[in-house]
Design a protein around this motif. Structure first.
Motif, PDB file in Angstrom:
ATOM      1  N   GLY A   1      56.415 111.153  47.012  1.00 37.38           N
ATOM      2  CA  GLY A   1      56.629 110.561  48.330  1.00 37.38           C
ATOM      3  C   GLY A   1      55.356 109.918  48.866  1.00 37.38           C
ATOM      4  O   GLY A   1      55.412 108.910  49.585  1.00 37.38           O
TER       5      GLY A   1
ATOM      6  N   GLN B   1      54.842 106.665  47.121  1.00 39.82           N
ATOM      7  CA  GLN B   1      55.696 105.682  47.793  1.00 39.82           C
ATOM      8  C   GLN B   1      55.144 105.300  49.165  1.00 39.82           C
ATOM      9  O   GLN B   1      55.361 104.182  49.627  1.00 39.82           O
TER      10      GLN B   1
ATOM     11  N   PHE C   1      65.396 115.812  47.087  1.00 40.24           N
ATOM     12  CA  PHE C   1      65.518 114.509  46.423  1.00 40.24           C
ATOM     13  C   PHE C   1      66.224 114.606  45.087  1.00 40.24           C
ATOM     14  O   PHE C   1      66.858 113.668  44.621  1.00 40.24           O
TER      15      PHE C   1
ATOM     16  N   ASN D   1      55.507 112.972  56.232  1.00 32.13           N
ATOM     17  CA  ASN D   1      54.270 112.740  55.494  1.00 32.13           C
ATOM     18  C   ASN D   1      53.221 112.113  56.423  1.00 32.13           C
ATOM     19  O   ASN D   1      52.171 112.707  56.658  1.00 32.13           O
TER      20      ASN D   1
ATOM     21  N   ALA E   1      57.945 116.252  45.604  1.00 32.06           N
ATOM     22  CA  ALA E   1      58.314 115.401  46.740  1.00 32.06           C
ATOM     23  C   ALA E   1      57.074 114.869  47.443  1.00 32.06           C
ATOM     24  O   ALA E   1      56.998 113.688  47.808  1.00 32.06           O
TER      25      ALA E   1
ATOM     26  N   PRO F   1      61.542 110.263  46.273  1.00 28.62           N
ATOM     27  CA  PRO F   1      61.784 111.225  47.346  1.00 28.62           C
ATOM     28  C   PRO F   1      61.517 110.690  48.753  1.00 28.62           C
ATOM     29  O   PRO F   1      61.898 111.351  49.728  1.00 28.62           O
ATOM     30  N   ALA F   2      60.881 109.536  48.901  1.00 32.03           N
ATOM     31  CA  ALA F   2      60.505 109.072  50.244  1.00 32.03           C
ATOM     32  C   ALA F   2      61.735 108.729  51.082  1.00 32.03           C
ATOM     33  O   ALA F   2      62.726 108.187  50.579  1.00 32.03           O
TER      34      ALA F   2
ATOM     35  N   TYR G   1      59.551 112.769  53.222  1.00 31.40           N
ATOM     36  CA  TYR G   1      60.101 112.995  51.876  1.00 31.40           C
ATOM     37  C   TYR G   1      61.168 114.070  51.952  1.00 31.40           C
ATOM     38  O   TYR G   1      61.098 114.996  52.758  1.00 31.40           O
TER      39      TYR G   1
ATOM     40  N   THR H   1      58.027 105.989  40.362  1.00 28.79           N
ATOM     41  CA  THR H   1      57.907 107.417  40.682  1.00 28.79           C
ATOM     42  C   THR H   1      58.306 108.203  39.444  1.00 28.79           C
ATOM     43  O   THR H   1      58.950 107.666  38.535  1.00 28.79           O
TER      44      THR H   1
END
Lengths: 204, 204
Positions: free
Chosen positions: B134, B137, B101, B176, B130, B59-60, B97, B53
């Motif tokens: 995110g 991720q 973060f 998300n 994010a 951020p996830a 997310y 990232t």
């Protein structure tokens, strides 16, 4: 829709494959002098595109920069710290997303003729869906590259407007990240810390 | 930084592994009556978190819904068409997310004390980072689940605000997507069309 249990579970990947995808893979900034076969870029996209997106919308677009001439146009658009690795890598992928991806819905979600309207009611909603799903596909891109034995060097530091104008001219495309591809030299420093399970996850 | 070529290339994954990750995997809506070991959820996060990232910002956040009590709170928040598969799946992951973060940057990017300022200069910039990272991720999450032999059923239709308030109470978290996890029954219809290389990619 017939519900039918099956005994043949999918086989998990072996430890070496998990290492290749996740545990040993590192973001690379020093590249071996070794070319990437052009066929491998098609294979990479052929895998990446199979990953799921909302209503199969597939907003990601990729420009593969392979020639010296094209690389010379990209280098001045990279932040200073990203110029040397981008010069050295045999291929640089520009991973982007199409803000008008919903124009493809008739192809990708043919059984729902109104599917475009789920995304294009406002430009902001369309952009958010493009960013969300295009980034999911960015994750698939990195995993597919690693699965094929390639190393990745994803980067966020570049002139996003100029890169889009240069490599997606006249198209409603925004650049997500730029990702060097090739065969990496060993990363010179230890992996950065990851968040613990308790910091990022909760079980209900 | 020593630049050093190496002969030991990473081994590409075999054809069966590529099938498991990309070519045979399908988004599942009918689930076998078979539990997912809780240890596997920790293993899944342990793989997912290794993916790259921006500035390692990670951020996830993930809420794993495993108990009947928690599932009962989730079901009324899903769109009607997503209720039955979510009820049937042994585990449902809420992939989210954290809008703040950047408060973790001292842990995840310790050599650059000012790294939080790359993200938090405006709430909009923080949210975009994010969402972007995110979602990357989120792609790693799906690939890691499949790598461990799990099937995924990602869904976008649910009350995002209510799901966040219920499963991340009082936290600056946005949802998300929601992703059922388990062992799927065969998908009852053919895979939806994917964009061709020429429709999504360009080579320079």
């Amino acid at each position: 829709m017939v519900k039918e249990a099956t005994d043949d579970l999918r086989e998990p990947l072996d430890a070496a494959a998990l290492d290749t995808l996740f545990r040993d893979a590192r973001s690379i900034r020093e590249w071996q002098d070794r070319t990437v076969p052009m066929d491998l870029l098609r294979t990479l996209y052929g895998l990446m595109r199979m990953g799921p997106t909302a209503a199969n919308c597939q907003p990601a677009r990729v420009a593969f920069v392979t020639s010296a001439e094209a690389k010379a146009r990209l280098l001045p658009l990279m932040d200073e710290g990203n110029v040397a690795p981008t010069r050295q890598a045999p291929v640089t992928a520009i991973v982007a997303y199409d803000l008008r991806f919903y124009e493809q819905m008739a192809k990708v979600f043919p059984h729902q003729p109104g599917a475009a309207s789920w995304f294009n009611h406002t430009p902001e909603a369309a952009r958010e869906a493009a960013l969300r799903n295009g980034s999911l596909q960015g994750g698939y891109f990195i995993m597919a590259a690693r699965a094929l034995g390639l190393d990745c060097g994803p980067m966020g530091g570049f002139d996003a407007h100029a890169v889009a104008e240069t490599f997606f001219p006249g198209q409603p495309v925004e650049v997500n990240f730029v990702c060097n591809l090739g065969y990496g030299c060993p990363a010179p420093f230890p992996r950065l810390p990851r968040l613990d399970f308790e910091e990022a996850c909760v079980v209900y």
